[in-house]
Design an enzyme around this catalytic site. Structure first.
Site, mmCIF file in Angstrom:
data_model
loop_
_atom_site.group_PDB
_atom_site.id
_atom_site.type_symbol
_atom_site.label_atom_id
_atom_site.label_comp_id
_atom_site.label_asym_id
_atom_site.label_seq_id
_atom_site.Cartn_x
_atom_site.Cartn_y
_atom_site.Cartn_z
ATOM 1 N N GLU A 140 26.877 37.781 7.452
ATOM 2 C CA GLU A 140 28.266 38.116 7.807
ATOM 3 C C GLU A 140 29.215 36.949 7.556
ATOM 4 O O GLU A 140 30.320 37.134 7.039
ATOM 5 C CB GLU A 140 28.372 38.561 9.271
ATOM 6 C CG GLU A 140 27.975 40.015 9.532
ATOM 7 C CD GLU A 140 26.474 40.224 9.600
ATOM 8 O OE1 GLU A 140 25.705 39.238 9.530
ATOM 9 O OE2 GLU A 140 26.052 41.399 9.721
ATOM 10 N N HIS A 162 25.945 46.713 20.430
ATOM 11 C CA HIS A 162 26.403 47.592 19.350
ATOM 12 C C HIS A 162 27.516 48.524 19.830
ATOM 13 O O HIS A 162 27.712 49.575 19.248
ATOM 14 C CB HIS A 162 25.242 48.473 18.838
ATOM 15 C CG HIS A 162 24.249 47.767 17.982
ATOM 16 N ND1 HIS A 162 23.458 46.743 18.426
ATOM 17 C CD2 HIS A 162 23.906 47.961 16.669
ATOM 18 C CE1 HIS A 162 22.669 46.339 17.437
ATOM 19 N NE2 HIS A 162 22.922 47.054 16.366
#
Ligand code: TPP
Ligand code: MG
Length: 664
Positions: free
Chosen positions: A400, A469
């Site tokens: 990322e 999440h």
């Protein structure tokens, strides 16, 4: 040291002279900067490149003007070698408006995109993903430009070093990684922090060439660079070059630490001074006479003197320079209105926005985990790889920090990347790239360049993905000047706002709530349209109470309003659509009419976006309020896995109804 580039290979007198003059100019600049720091004219800090000049000179001599460099805190030498004007650099160090960054950047951020200098950088290692992005842009633009990332030995222990080498290698990008190994990171010897004997050994992990050179030999650096540049230009991918060197001074002009470096070590490196070595060489093979040396000295001194005078006599930047540097202006758009028979889901609407913008503008490209082959785990980029090919729809490694940084670099270098964060919680791994790089680049560079980047993806709970999440993190981003934050709640808004985000010159964090992907279809015109950033939408008009709801809370607030209508309660529901910039006027006008305000979001109430809206309304419309401003959001707990508990955390239609009743 690399034998093929040993110092007895000759490069011609002209190159020797060019290298020498560059080194002399850098040295003079650094010596003058140290004096001015002592005098209090240069403030903050600066990191002297004295002793390391041969690297910048050798590297940049092997580049063309259109090639891009990204640098780091010890960056003066790189800028000078790439062609920066010494007077404008000096003015920047003095914080003046005529400086490269209008006095907003200072020593650690000198940059000029007109010279293809992406800037020095205050974050150790950040140059690597940025240069990787510039290399990607060069490739996508079909040029043979190359990008160079300069960084220190300390930076080679950053995760982005490994991620960038991997990404550049796997995509065969024209990037040259130049590690200036001065053997210390601030006070720590690289021998104590680095598991390999030479940083260049790490190239083997990425199956790219890794070469250690004598960084105090400008000719050797130049020759090795030339080979790496040839490789990069011909599509063979990146090279890692480690240039062994030593700084003559302390870590920075500001540090006041005991120098931990052994005295004999320093002595031995002072004897290998890159400028003296070049002088010997110039005298023997470069055709330099005593007179030519004198002339060089005089020219360099005169240039410095003029530069210092220029800086001292330049004005300080006025306030508006600072304020106008934060955001590039947003474009105005004519919204068509949602009247259409055509119904699309939220993800289909996003997909259509991407598709139509990619068709319209070949600078737009997508990258992220699994966005190509599968179209992303929520299908937002479905079929786009088939349509636009793997160059423009790129599956990334799980890196990322680097693929977002690569997006920042590519945006700076002229592309319009749309980067997907697979689940927005993972954005934590790339906060530097969003917060320190994307958000601040334009500002630090004096308000000239732009970063037209979109970082988008799903956030929020409701599908039992638990604590890592399911978060709603918009408040992290609305807090940071320089970022735009969008959070559309309908398919219509999703398409129009994504188009506007792609066209905007600023970095946009584009938040999509997962439940909205699964929600019903809505009207979406087929034509290409954009919704202006910073324009709220009144989703339902009412007179008794205003509800400001964001993202997946908008449909719930609308259902709550329908329920309350049966009791004769008239609720106005406002969706800001973009949280930054925020359409304060639409919210204030509503509150002036209804005199009551409830703010609903899925994120934690504490420190949440609702606190900002509440404070804004209290500041600007206090006299109109007939009840305290109410906020509804998550309690201060991470998202639980258990379904009943998850329902407790996310505001429901029933709780919105109760909160509205409590206000009346
Ligand atoms: C991410 C990050 N961590 C720590 C720092 C503080 N810091 C600034 S320079 C430096 C040492 C860097 O060493 P190196 O990469 O070898 O470059 P050098 O200063 O030796 O040229 C440190 C720890 C920083 N600016 N950024
Ligand atoms: Mg170092």
């Amino acid at each position: 040291m690399n034998e093929s580039a040993s110092s007895n290979i000759t490069v011609g007198a002209e190159t020797l002279q060019q290298l020498y003059v560059t080194m002399r100019r850098i040295r003079a600049f650094e010596e003058k900067t140290a004096d001015l720091f002592q005098e209090g004219v240069v403030k903050g800090t600066a990191h002297s490149y004295k002793g390391e000049e041969a690297i910048a000179a050798g590297v940049c001599a092997a580049l063309r003007d259109e090639d891009i460099i990204a640098s780091y805190h010890r960056g003066h030498g790189h800028c000078i070698a790439k062609g920066a004007r010494i007077d404008r650099m000096m003015a920047e160090l003095m914080g003046r408006q005529t400086g490269y960054c209008q006095g907003l950047g200072g020593s650690m951020h000198i940059a000029d995109m007109e010279l293809n200098i992406m800037g020095a950088n205050g974050i150790v290692g950040a140059a690597m993903p940025l240069a990787t992005g510039a290399g990607l842009a060069a490739k996508l633009q079909g040029t043979d430009k190359v990008a160079v990332a300069f960084f220190g030995d300390g930076a080679s222990n950053q995760g982005v070093f490994h991620e960038s080498l991997n990404l550049a290698a796997v995509w065969k990008l024209p990037v040259i990684f130049v590690c200036e190994n001065n053997q210390y990171a601030l006070s720590t010897s690289y021998r104590n922090t680095t598991a390999v004997s030479q940083v260049s050994n790490r190239a083997a992990s990425y199956e790219i060439p890794g070469i250690t050179v004598d960084g105090n030999d400008g000719v050797e650096v130049y020759l090795v660079l030339r080979e790496a540049v040839d490789r990069a230009r011909s599509g063979e991918g990146p090279t890692l070059i480690e240039a062994m060197t030593y700084r003559h001074g302390q870590h920075s002009l500001r540090v006041n630490l005991r120098d931990p470096r052994p005295e004999d070590e320093l002595e031995s490196w002072l004897k290998r001074d890159p400028i003296e070595r070049m002088e010997q060489r110039l005298a023997s093979e470069g055709g330099f006479s005593a007179e030519t040396f004198d002339e060089t000295t005089q020219a360099v001194e005169a240039e410095l003197e003029t530069a210092v005078t220029y800086g001292r006599e330049s004005p300080e930047p006025p306030l508006n320079v600072m304020l106008e540097a934060v955001y590039a202006p947003h474009a105005a758009h004519a919204e068509p209105g949602p009247e259409t028979e055509r119904m699309l889901s939220y993800s289909e609407a996003l997909n259509e926005a991407l598709d139509q913008e990619m068709l319209r503008d070949d600078r737009v490209f997508l990258m992220g985990e699994d966005v190509g082959a599968t179209g992303g785990i929520f299908g937002v980029s479905k079929n786009l790889m088939e349509r636009y090919g793997p160059e423009r729809v790129r599956d990334t490694p799980i890196s990322e920090a680097t693929f977002v940084g690569c997006g920042v670099g590519a945006a700076i270098a002229g592309m319009r990347p749309v980067v997907e964060i697979q689940i927005f919680d993972f954005v934590a791994l790339t906060m530097d790239m969003l917060v320190n790089q994307a958000a601040k680049f334009r500002f630090m560079l004096g308000g000239k360049p732009s970063v037209p980047l979109v970082v988008r993806g799903p956030q929020g709970g409701g599908i039992r993905l638990a604590a890592q999440h399911s978060q709603s993190l918009e408040a992290w981003f609305t807090h940071v000047p320089g970022l735009v934050v969008a959070a559309p709640s309908t398919p219509y808004d999703a398409k129009g706002l994504l188009v506007a985000a792609i066209r905007d010159e600023n970095p946009v964090v584009f938040l999509e709530q997962k439940l909205l992907y699964l929600g019903g279809n809505g009207p979406v015109p087929e034509e290409l349209y954009a919704i202006p950033l910073g324009k709220a939408d009144i989703k339902r008009a009412g007179t008794d109470v205003t509800v400001v709801a964001t993202s997946a809370m908008v449909p719930r607030a609308l259902s709550a309003a329908t329920v309350l209508e049966r009791d004769g309660i008239s609720v106005e529901v406002i969706d800001p659509r973009t949280l930054q910039p925020l359409d304060e006027e639409t919210i204030l006008a509503s509150v002036r009419k209804t005199n009551r305000l409830l703010i609903v979001h899925e994120a934690w109430v504490r420190g949440g976006f609702g606190a900002e809206v509440a404070a804004m309304v209290v500041d600007k419309a206090f006299d109109y309020l007939d009840a305290p401003v109410a906020r509804l959001g998550a309690p201060h707990t991470p998202m639980p896995y258990n379904d009943r508990l998850e329902l407790e955390v996310i505001p429901s239609q029933e709780r919105i109804v109760d909160a509205i009743r409590a206000l009346l």
